[in-house]
Every structure is written in structure tokens, then in C-alpha cells.
Motif scaffolding. Structure first.
Motif, PDB file in Angstrom:
ATOM      1  N   GLY B 176       0.823  -1.201   0.000  1.00 24.26           N
ATOM      2  CA  GLY B 176       0.000   0.000   0.000  1.00 24.26           C
ATOM      3  C   GLY B 176       0.862   1.257   0.000  1.00 24.26           C
ATOM      4  O   GLY B 176       0.623   2.191  -0.774  1.00 24.26           O
ATOM      5  N   TYR B 177       1.875   1.250   0.863  1.00 16.94           N
ATOM      6  CA  TYR B 177       2.741   2.427   0.965  1.00 16.94           C
ATOM      7  C   TYR B 177       3.510   2.633  -0.335  1.00 16.94           C
ATOM      8  O   TYR B 177       3.642   3.759  -0.820  1.00 16.94           O
ATOM      9  N   GLU B 178       3.983   1.531  -0.917  1.00 20.17           N
ATOM     10  CA  GLU B 178       4.719   1.632  -2.178  1.00 20.17           C
ATOM     11  C   GLU B 178       3.828   2.179  -3.290  1.00 20.17           C
ATOM     12  O   GLU B 178       4.241   3.010  -4.096  1.00 20.17           O
ATOM     13  N   LEU B 179       2.564   1.716  -3.307  1.00 20.13           N
ATOM     14  CA  LEU B 179       1.600   2.213  -4.294  1.00 20.13           C
ATOM     15  C   LEU B 179       1.449   3.735  -4.153  1.00 20.13           C
ATOM     16  O   LEU B 179       1.461   4.481  -5.137  1.00 20.13           O
ATOM     17  N   LEU B 180       1.333   4.197  -2.890  1.00 22.07           N
ATOM     18  CA  LEU B 180       1.151   5.628  -2.650  1.00 22.07           C
ATOM     19  C   LEU B 180       2.404   6.420  -3.034  1.00 22.07           C
ATOM     20  O   LEU B 180       2.308   7.509  -3.600  1.00 22.07           O
ATOM     21  N   MET B 181       3.581   5.863  -2.734  1.00 21.89           N
ATOM     22  CA  MET B 181       4.816   6.556  -3.127  1.00 21.89           C
ATOM     23  C   MET B 181       4.868   6.722  -4.636  1.00 21.89           C
ATOM     24  O   MET B 181       5.295   7.763  -5.150  1.00 21.89           O
ATOM     25  N   THR B 182       4.434   5.689  -5.367  1.00 21.27           N
ATOM     26  CA  THR B 182       4.420   5.766  -6.833  1.00 21.27           C
ATOM     27  C   THR B 182       3.485   6.883  -7.301  1.00 21.27           C
ATOM     28  O   THR B 182       3.842   7.686  -8.171  1.00 21.27           O
ATOM     29  N   MET B 183       2.295   6.948  -6.695  1.00 20.57           N
ATOM     30  CA  MET B 183       1.348   7.998  -7.096  1.00 20.57           C
ATOM     31  C   MET B 183       1.864   9.385  -6.725  1.00 20.57           C
ATOM     32  O   MET B 183       1.683  10.347  -7.471  1.00 20.57           O
ATOM     33  N   MET B 184       2.516   9.489  -5.563  1.00 22.75           N
ATOM     34  CA  MET B 184       3.023  10.796  -5.127  1.00 22.75           C
ATOM     35  C   MET B 184       4.156  11.284  -6.031  1.00 22.75           C
ATOM     36  O   MET B 184       4.420  12.476  -6.128  1.00 22.75           O
ATOM     37  N   ALA B 185       4.836  10.343  -6.718  1.00 29.64           N
ATOM     38  CA  ALA B 185       5.889  10.721  -7.656  1.00 29.64           C
ATOM     39  C   ALA B 185       5.313  10.997  -9.045  1.00 29.64           C
ATOM     40  O   ALA B 185       6.059  11.225  -9.998  1.00 29.64           O
ATOM     41  N   GLY B 186       3.978  10.946  -9.164  1.00 30.74           N
ATOM     42  CA  GLY B 186       3.339  11.133 -10.465  1.00 30.74           C
ATOM     43  C   GLY B 186       2.897  12.570 -10.696  1.00 30.74           C
ATOM     44  O   GLY B 186       3.628  13.519 -10.389  1.00 30.74           O
ATOM     45  N   THR B 187       1.676  12.737 -11.171  1.00 32.26           N
ATOM     46  CA  THR B 187       1.167  14.056 -11.528  1.00 32.26           C
ATOM     47  C   THR B 187       0.489  14.734 -10.337  1.00 32.26           C
ATOM     48  O   THR B 187       0.221  14.096  -9.316  1.00 32.26           O
ATOM     49  N   ASP B 188       0.182  16.024 -10.484  1.00 31.82           N
ATOM     50  CA  ASP B 188      -0.557  16.749  -9.438  1.00 31.82           C
ATOM     51  C   ASP B 188      -1.906  16.089  -9.166  1.00 31.82           C
ATOM     52  O   ASP B 188      -2.350  16.001  -8.027  1.00 31.82           O
ATOM     53  N   ALA B 189      -2.540  15.623 -10.240  1.00 29.68           N
ATOM     54  CA  ALA B 189      -3.854  14.986 -10.091  1.00 29.68           C
ATOM     55  C   ALA B 189      -3.727  13.717  -9.249  1.00 29.68           C
ATOM     56  O   ALA B 189      -4.578  13.430  -8.401  1.00 29.68           O
ATOM     57  N   GLN B 190      -2.639  12.959  -9.466  1.00 34.57           N
ATOM     58  CA  GLN B 190      -2.437  11.729  -8.679  1.00 34.57           C
ATOM     59  C   GLN B 190      -2.173  12.064  -7.211  1.00 34.57           C
ATOM     60  O   GLN B 190      -2.688  11.406  -6.313  1.00 34.57           O
ATOM     61  N   ARG B 191      -1.364  13.095  -6.975  1.00 36.25           N
ATOM     62  CA  ARG B 191      -1.098  13.498  -5.584  1.00 36.25           C
ATOM     63  C   ARG B 191      -2.380  13.946  -4.897  1.00 36.25           C
ATOM     64  O   ARG B 191      -2.611  13.643  -3.727  1.00 36.25           O
ATOM     65  N   ALA B 192      -3.230  14.634  -5.646  1.00 41.03           N
ATOM     66  CA  ALA B 192      -4.509  15.076  -5.078  1.00 41.03           C
ATOM     67  C   ALA B 192      -5.393  13.876  -4.727  1.00 41.03           C
ATOM     68  O   ALA B 192      -6.096  13.882  -3.711  1.00 41.03           O
ATOM     69  N   MET B 193      -5.326  12.843  -5.565  1.00 43.52           N
ATOM     70  CA  MET B 193      -6.099  11.623  -5.273  1.00 43.52           C
ATOM     71  C   MET B 193      -5.640  10.985  -3.968  1.00 43.52           C
ATOM     72  O   MET B 193      -6.453  10.538  -3.146  1.00 43.52           O
ATOM     73  N   VAL B 194      -4.319  10.954  -3.775  1.00 40.33           N
ATOM     74  CA  VAL B 194      -3.781  10.346  -2.549  1.00 40.33           C
ATOM     75  C   VAL B 194      -4.231  11.153  -1.328  1.00 40.33           C
ATOM     76  O   VAL B 194      -4.719  10.589  -0.335  1.00 40.33           O
ATOM     77  N   GLN B 195      -4.101  12.490  -1.423  1.00 37.85           N
ATOM     78  CA  GLN B 195      -4.486  13.327  -0.278  1.00 37.85           C
ATOM     79  C   GLN B 195      -5.979  13.163   0.034  1.00 37.85           C
ATOM     80  O   GLN B 195      -6.377  13.078   1.195  1.00 37.85           O
ATOM     81  N   ASP B 196      -6.779  13.114  -1.022  1.00 41.01           N
ATOM     82  CA  ASP B 196      -8.226  12.939  -0.837  1.00 41.01           C
ATOM     83  C   ASP B 196      -8.526  11.615  -0.125  1.00 41.01           C
ATOM     84  O   ASP B 196      -9.357  11.562   0.785  1.00 41.01           O
ATOM     85  N   ALA B 197      -7.814  10.567  -0.526  1.00 39.18           N
ATOM     86  CA  ALA B 197      -8.040   9.261   0.103  1.00 39.18           C
ATOM     87  C   ALA B 197      -7.602   9.297   1.578  1.00 39.18           C
ATOM     88  O   ALA B 197      -8.288   8.769   2.455  1.00 39.18           O
TER      89      ALA B 197
END
Lengths: 122, 325
Positions: B176-197
């Protein structure tokens, strides 16, 4: 609740007997799969060890379920399954007279015999 | 004189049994299935372990929701393995309840009839793929916090099941943490998805530890019996302290304005979860309660012919096997 409530039991498992209430209807009971106890040999050179139980319709299904439930990460090289109601178990307390015959036979242990310190390799 | 024990004699042996049980608990030894145990101990364990087992089984649903929409074959294989583990965890735990004399079919019926509970956390929806990562990180992280002390629970089969489960939960949290790290290294939209979750799951994750100690009536007895090792609030605090640096490393904000390091306590202060919401979800009025039970009920009903057919087949092929006792 006394010991007779259980019809079978291994190190870990116990199959509920008649005295344990089960308030579902008869049709549901007919569809119940019997309980199996599962033993896994972790690797060559080790004994099979009891790991838990599961329900299966027959012996072959019990083996397959045991593989899926208890060895998803290479935990075993061999599995035994046995119907829980086929196991005969001793009764539980350590104070049980069943084990008494070995309790007073200290001479079965090597430390019972005193050997002088100057005697080597013993 | 009759051959049966006088009332005094049977009374005394009950006291002896109670003493022997107490000695086992006090010595930190494990209680095993056929030992004498107080009815309350047996009932508490059956209730707690069954509730835990139901949680694992219902817990397959929020994540199963994303199996067909995983973004890559790698993520799909990981998620399938994780959901399969949850099924396995449920089975280890049902197996432990059966050593106490519980009946598997009876427990399933009680879950389907709403007479036994499962963890409140699984009544929340998984709205985006980031939820899969956050569930692994926070929900499984909270579960690990709860479960590691249970590996020393006084009831042997429960403790042994928890050891197996904890080994596997570690994979759950790390993926789970690795998945989130991958998204956080992606686009602004992906980072926003992580924060929202994170915003949606943080408070429900804190509720997983149960109500505050002063409103948790069973805790004292459970701790005296060695079933529980720490109070709800102790575990909640431990989880917050473990999670804060992980959130910093990930680059997300935990949605609690009161969250702050307390130098004196050597711990984080944090806000109060919405206990009214918790009570509502436990009472069956959470966002997904109805759907979760309906799905479980349908799976059970759809599988009825398979269970019956397997028994019929076993009896036909091998008359000595497959007979119910």
C-alpha cells in the motif's frame, strides 16, 4: 462445559459434539462439510506440524484447500489432512494421571547419574 | 450414601478448576482448547475472534471492488494476492473459533443475520485507486498495531492464528505504501487523489481501535484474562505516533488540525474522532453496511448448490468420506 462436549480434538482443533448448540436448520447441516485437521512439513528433515483446520467435502478437497489456506508462501513441502473426528486425544490437564507413569522415573534422564569431572566424553 | 458427589464437593472442584485456569493465565502460559475455562472467557473469545474473522471476509469487498480496474498487471496480481490473503485470514480465525466449540455455519448465519458485527472500517466505500494504497497503509497499519499484541493472547489457537496473520499483514502494508509513493511521484492529479483518500480514511482508521477506554466496558475483563494486552486508547496513540513520520515521508497531510508533537509526553497529541459517526456505522447505518451484507449474503446463497453438490459427489465416489458427523 466438560471435555465430553468435544467429539474429537487434536493439539489445536476440536470438533463440536452434540452438546454444542447449533441453531441452523437441518438443510444447512446437510450441506456442512466435515472438519479436517491440517499438518504441514515445512521442509525436508522436519516433522509435520499441526497448523490449523478447515472444512472440505472429501479428502482430496481437504488437501487442496489446505494448500490454498496454509501454504500460500512456500510454507510446506508436504501436507497431511485427517478428519477431526478420526483423532483420539488424551485429556488436557498436565496433572492428568495419564502422564503420571513418567513423572517419577528420574533415572530415565542422563542427569540422574553423577560421573566424576575427570571422565571425558560423557 | 449415594455414589454421586455432594453439592459441596462439586462446588469445590469448580473452584479448583477456576484456580488452575487462573494459574495458567498468571504464569503467562497459553490456554489450550480442551482446558477448562470460564464460560465468560469462552464467550468473549468466540465473539471477538468471530468478529475478527467476519471483518477479514467482509474486508475482501472494498478492495475486490478494484480488481478489474487495477492500472497494471503488476498491481492486479498484488491486489489479488492481498484479497486472497484476507480470505485466508478469515479461515484461520474461523478455525480458531471452532476449537472453542463454535459452529462455522452458525457463525456465518449470525453474520448474515446481522447478529454478529465486523469492523466498522469496511463500511466505507473505495472511491479511487488511491484508496487501495491508503487501505494498505492506514487500515492494515492499524490492524497490525492491534494484532501484534494479540500474538501473545492467552488463548493458544488465537495467538497462533495472529502470528500467521501478522506475517502476511506486513506485505499488505508495504504494498500500500509503495503504491502511494508511486502515485506521489506522479502528476498533481495523482497526488490530489492520494491526499483525498488520506482525508477520507484517517478518522475511520482511528476508530478501528474501538471506543475510548472510559466507554469500553469489556476492556478490563479482557485484559485480566490476557485476551487483550493493551487498551484501545494505548493502541490508538501508538498508531498515531507510528504514522506521523510515515505521512511526512510520503508528503501527505493528516487531516487533523490538533495533531502536534507533545514534547512532555514524548507522543503526538491528536483530535477526537467523531464517535457519533462510529456509533451510527456500528449500528448498521454507515455508507456501505447494507451493500456489504447483501453482497456476502448473495455469495453465500449462490454457493449453496456447490456446497451441496460437493457433499453429494463425495458420498457417491467415496462412501466413507464426506459424511457429516
Amino acid at each position: 462445559m466438560n471435555d465430553n462436549t468435544f467429539s474429537a480434538e487434536s493439539v489445536h482443533g476440536a470438533a463440536p459434539g452434540d452438546a454444542v448448540p447449533a441453531d441452523h436448520d437441518a438443510a444447512a447441516i446437510d450441506a456442512d462439510w466435515p472438519l479436517y485437521e491440517v499438518f504441514v512439513r515445512g521442509k525436508r528433515g522436519l516433522n509435520h506440524v499441526h497448523v490449523g483446520s478447515l472444512h472440505a467435502a472429501d479428502d482430496q478437497m481437504a488437501l487442496r484447500h489446505a494448500r490454498d489456506v496454509y501454504t500460500r508462501r512456500n510454507e510446506g513441502v508436504s501436507i497431511w489432512v485427517v478428519r477431526a473426528d478420526a483423532i483420539t486425544a488424551s485429556s488436557p490437564t498436565e496433572k492428568d494421571p495419564f502422564f503420571a507413569p513418567s513423572g517419577d522415573k528420574v533415572y530415565r534422564h542422563p542427569t540422574f547419574y553423577s560421573i566424576p569431572d575427570n571422565v571425558p566424553h560423557m | 450414601m449415594g455414589g454421586y458427589a455432594t453439592p459441596q464437593a462439586s462446588e469445590r472442584s469448580a473452584v479448583d478448576l477456576e484456580h488452575e485456569f487462573g494459574d495458567i493465565i498468571e504464569a503467562g502460559q497459553r490456554v489450550e482448547p480442551r482446558d477448562w475455562m470460564p464460560d465468560g472467557y469462552r464467550k468473549t473469545l468466540i465473539r471477538q475472534i468471530a468478529q475478527h474473522a467476519h471483518s477479514e471476509i467482509i474486508g475482501m469487498q472494498p478492495e475486490g471492488n478494484w480488481l478489474t480496474r487495477a492500472p497494471s498487471l503488476r498491481r492486479k496480481a498484488i491486489l489479488m494476492a492481498k484479497v486472497q490473503d484476507e480470505a485466508g485470514h478469515g479461515l484461520y480465525l474461523y478455525s480458531a473459533t471452532e476449537t472453542l466449540g463454535a459452529d462455522r455455519a452458525d457463525l456465518t448465519t449470525k453474520l448474515l443475520d446481522g447478529k454478529q458485527k465486523y469492523s466498522s472500517i469496511f463500511n466505507y466505500p473505495t472511491l479511487s485507486y488511491a484508496d487501495i494504497g491508503v487501505i494498505g497503509w492506514l487500515v492494515d497499519g492499524a490492524a497490525i498495531c492491534n494484532q501484534v499484541p494479540l500474538c501473545r493472547s492467552s488463548y493458544g489457537p488465537y495467538a497462533r492464528a495472529m502470528i500467521r496473520i501478522c506475517k502476511e499483514e506486513s506485505f499488505h502494508q508495504r504494498q500500500g505504501y509503495e503504491l502511494l509513493m508511486t502515485m506521489m511521484a506522479g502528476t498533481d492529479a495523482q497526488r490530489a487523489m492520494v491526499q483525498d483518500a488520506v482525508d477520507r480514511w484517517w478518522w475511520p482508521a482511528l476508530m478501528m481501535f474501538g471506543p475510548p477506554d472510559d466507554t469500553s466496558p469489556n476492556t478490563t475483563q479482557s485484559m485480566a484474562w490476557g485476551i487483550k494486552r493493551h487498551t484501545n486508547d494505548e493502541l490508538r496513540q501508538r498508531f498515531v505516533d507510528m504514522t506521523v513520520p510515515q505521512a511526512q515521508a510520503l508528503g501527505v497531510t493528516l487531516p487533523d488540525p490538533e495533531l502536534a508533537w507533545n514534547e512532555q509526553r514524548g507522543s503526538n497529541d491528536f483530535g477526537t474522532p467523531d464517535w457519533d459517526e462510529f456509533t451510527e456505522v456500528i449500528a448498521g447505518r454507515g455508507p456501505c453496511n447494507t451493500q456489504r451484507l447483501a453482497t456476502r449474503r448473495q455469495a453465500h446463497d449462490d454457493g449453496a448448490w456447490v456446497r451441496a453438490a460437493a457433499i453429494a459427489f463425495a458420498q457417491k465416489i467415496r462412501p466413507s468420506e464426506g459424511k457429516t458427523a
